[in-house]
Scaffold this motif. Structure first.
Motif, PDB file in Angstrom:
ATOM      1  N   TYR A   1      -5.257  26.867  32.786  1.00  0.00           N
ATOM      2  CA  TYR A   1      -4.566  27.978  33.427  1.00  0.00           C
ATOM      3  C   TYR A   1      -5.140  28.239  34.818  1.00  0.00           C
ATOM      4  O   TYR A   1      -4.390  28.537  35.763  1.00  0.00           O
TER       5      TYR A   1
ATOM      6  N   ALA B   1      -2.699  27.821  38.110  1.00  0.00           N
ATOM      7  CA  ALA B   1      -2.405  28.968  38.961  1.00  0.00           C
ATOM      8  C   ALA B   1      -2.723  28.671  40.425  1.00  0.00           C
ATOM      9  O   ALA B   1      -2.031  29.139  41.330  1.00  0.00           O
TER      10      ALA B   1
ATOM     11  N   TRP C   1      -6.245  32.969  39.740  1.00  0.00           N
ATOM     12  CA  TRP C   1      -5.776  33.632  40.948  1.00  0.00           C
ATOM     13  C   TRP C   1      -4.261  33.784  40.920  1.00  0.00           C
ATOM     14  O   TRP C   1      -3.545  32.958  40.376  1.00  0.00           O
ATOM     15  N   GLU C   2      -3.772  34.814  41.608  1.00  0.00           N
ATOM     16  CA  GLU C   2      -2.371  34.910  41.982  1.00  0.00           C
ATOM     17  C   GLU C   2      -2.166  34.034  43.213  1.00  0.00           C
ATOM     18  O   GLU C   2      -3.041  33.952  44.090  1.00  0.00           O
ATOM     19  N   ALA C   3      -1.014  33.395  43.341  1.00  0.00           N
ATOM     20  CA  ALA C   3      -0.765  32.497  44.461  1.00  0.00           C
ATOM     21  C   ALA C   3      -0.820  33.231  45.804  1.00  0.00           C
ATOM     22  O   ALA C   3      -1.445  32.745  46.763  1.00  0.00           O
TER      23      ALA C   3
ATOM     24  N   PRO D   1      -8.868  38.060  41.957  1.00  0.00           N
ATOM     25  CA  PRO D   1      -8.740  37.084  40.877  1.00  0.00           C
ATOM     26  C   PRO D   1      -9.236  37.632  39.548  1.00  0.00           C
ATOM     27  O   PRO D   1     -10.125  38.488  39.494  1.00  0.00           O
ATOM     28  N   CYS D   2      -8.643  37.126  38.482  1.00  0.00           N
ATOM     29  CA  CYS D   2      -8.966  37.562  37.122  1.00  0.00           C
ATOM     30  C   CYS D   2     -10.072  36.692  36.541  1.00  0.00           C
ATOM     31  O   CYS D   2      -9.956  35.457  36.544  1.00  0.00           O
TER      32      CYS D   2
ATOM     33  N   THR E   1       1.128  42.714  34.366  1.00  0.00           N
ATOM     34  CA  THR E   1       0.920  42.457  35.792  1.00  0.00           C
ATOM     35  C   THR E   1       0.108  41.188  36.037  1.00  0.00           C
ATOM     36  O   THR E   1      -0.152  40.844  37.185  1.00  0.00           O
ATOM     37  N   LEU E   2      -0.287  40.500  34.981  1.00  0.00           N
ATOM     38  CA  LEU E   2      -1.049  39.262  35.118  1.00  0.00           C
ATOM     39  C   LEU E   2      -0.193  38.177  35.775  1.00  0.00           C
ATOM     40  O   LEU E   2       1.040  38.216  35.720  1.00  0.00           O
ATOM     41  N   PRO E   3      -0.848  37.164  36.376  1.00  0.00           N
ATOM     42  CA  PRO E   3      -0.093  36.011  36.883  1.00  0.00           C
ATOM     43  C   PRO E   3       0.834  35.460  35.807  1.00  0.00           C
ATOM     44  O   PRO E   3       0.498  35.455  34.617  1.00  0.00           O
ATOM     45  N   ALA E   4       1.988  34.982  36.225  1.00  0.00           N
ATOM     46  CA  ALA E   4       3.039  34.595  35.278  1.00  0.00           C
ATOM     47  C   ALA E   4       2.550  33.591  34.252  1.00  0.00           C
ATOM     48  O   ALA E   4       2.910  33.670  33.064  1.00  0.00           O
TER      49      ALA E   4
ATOM     50  N   HIS F   1       1.090  34.804  30.932  1.00  0.00           N
ATOM     51  CA  HIS F   1       1.989  35.331  29.903  1.00  0.00           C
ATOM     52  C   HIS F   1       2.253  34.284  28.825  1.00  0.00           C
ATOM     53  O   HIS F   1       2.695  34.619  27.730  1.00  0.00           O
TER      54      HIS F   1
END
Length: 247
Positions: free
Chosen positions: A19, A23, A109-111, A171-172, A230-233, A236
């Motif tokens: 993951y 991401a 990370w989100e893009a 970033p998570c 709200t997490l990066p897609a 999910h």
């Protein structure tokens, strides 16, 4: 155009490595996995790895969402975190990359924020190392801990000193949203094992506490509710997505 190498120093991490790579994939030119079959952060440990953490398991997990051809896998034996991480610098120089992203197996990370951070670092003509905040997930996907610590996650091959990039959202970090067996193994060989609070595994981790939960610092982490939608897609799709307490 900036060329980015993302690298992961890896000994275990099957729950999240694929993951993390997926991401970051749209913004990274090459992934380097620096794999060591033995603990390499300075702590000698002879305990057996938990199920699912063999080299073949990790290779499969890493390429779960991206072509295996995009991942350079280097196996070896290192005796310190610094030595293992230094492999990425030499690789970046050899392959002509401009910027290095330290991507631990449990960091997603989100893009958009990653693109922003890369842009900030790339246009900073003074600094070499760049710190970034993190959001730390606690025992599942429904709680997080926040702090002021900002580890170095981006590095240029020129410049000196440290700068800061502020991706929003940060970033998570899922290193504390892992199964019990992996957490216990983690703290059998962690580079900061000397800083582990006495009885933290039994009195905090196993007790599913939500206040004062940091493994090393007192009154530093308190878990608060988090909206997992709200997490990066890609998160999910994760098998832990609906879990508040990962066992």
């Amino acid at each position: 155009m900036v060329s980015v190498l993302a690298y992961t120093v890896l000994h275990y991490g099957s729950p999240y490595i694929g993951y993390a790579i997926a991401a970051a994939a749209p913004l990274v030119d090459e992934f380097l996995v620096v794999y060591c079959a033995h603990p390499s952060f300075g702590t000698d440990n002879h305990a057996a790895l938990p199920a699912g953490e063999s080299e073949s398991d990790l290779r499969n997990a890493a390429s779960q969402f991206v072509p295996e051809s995009k991942i350079t896998w280097q196996s070896g034996r290192w005796y310190s975190e610094c030595d293992q991480r230094s492999v990425a610098i030499q690789h970046a120089k050899k392959r002509g990359h401009d910027l290095i992203l330290a991507l631990d197996y449990d960091e997603v990370w989100e893009a958009g924020p990653l693109a922003h951070a890369i842009g900030q670092a790339n246009t900073d003509t003074q600094h070499m190392l760049f710190r970034t905040p993190m959001i730390h997930f606690w025992r599942g996907f429904g709680r997080v801990c926040r702090d002021s610590s900002c580890p170095v996650r981006l590095q240029k091959l020129t410049g000196s000193g440290e700068g800061y990039v502020g991706p929003n959202p940060a970033p998570c970090h899922f290193g504390y949203a892992i199964p019990d067996a992996l957490m216990r193994y983690k703290w059998s060989c962690h580079g900061h094992v000397a800083e582990l609070r006495q009885d933290w595994l039994s009195k905090v981790w196993a007790a599913k506490s939500v206040t004062d939960v940091h493994p090393g610092n007192v009154n530093f982490w308190n878990a608060e509710p988090f909206d997992r939608t709200t997490l990066p897609a890609i998160m999910h799709q994760h098998p832990y997505f609906g879990l508040d307490w990962i066992e």
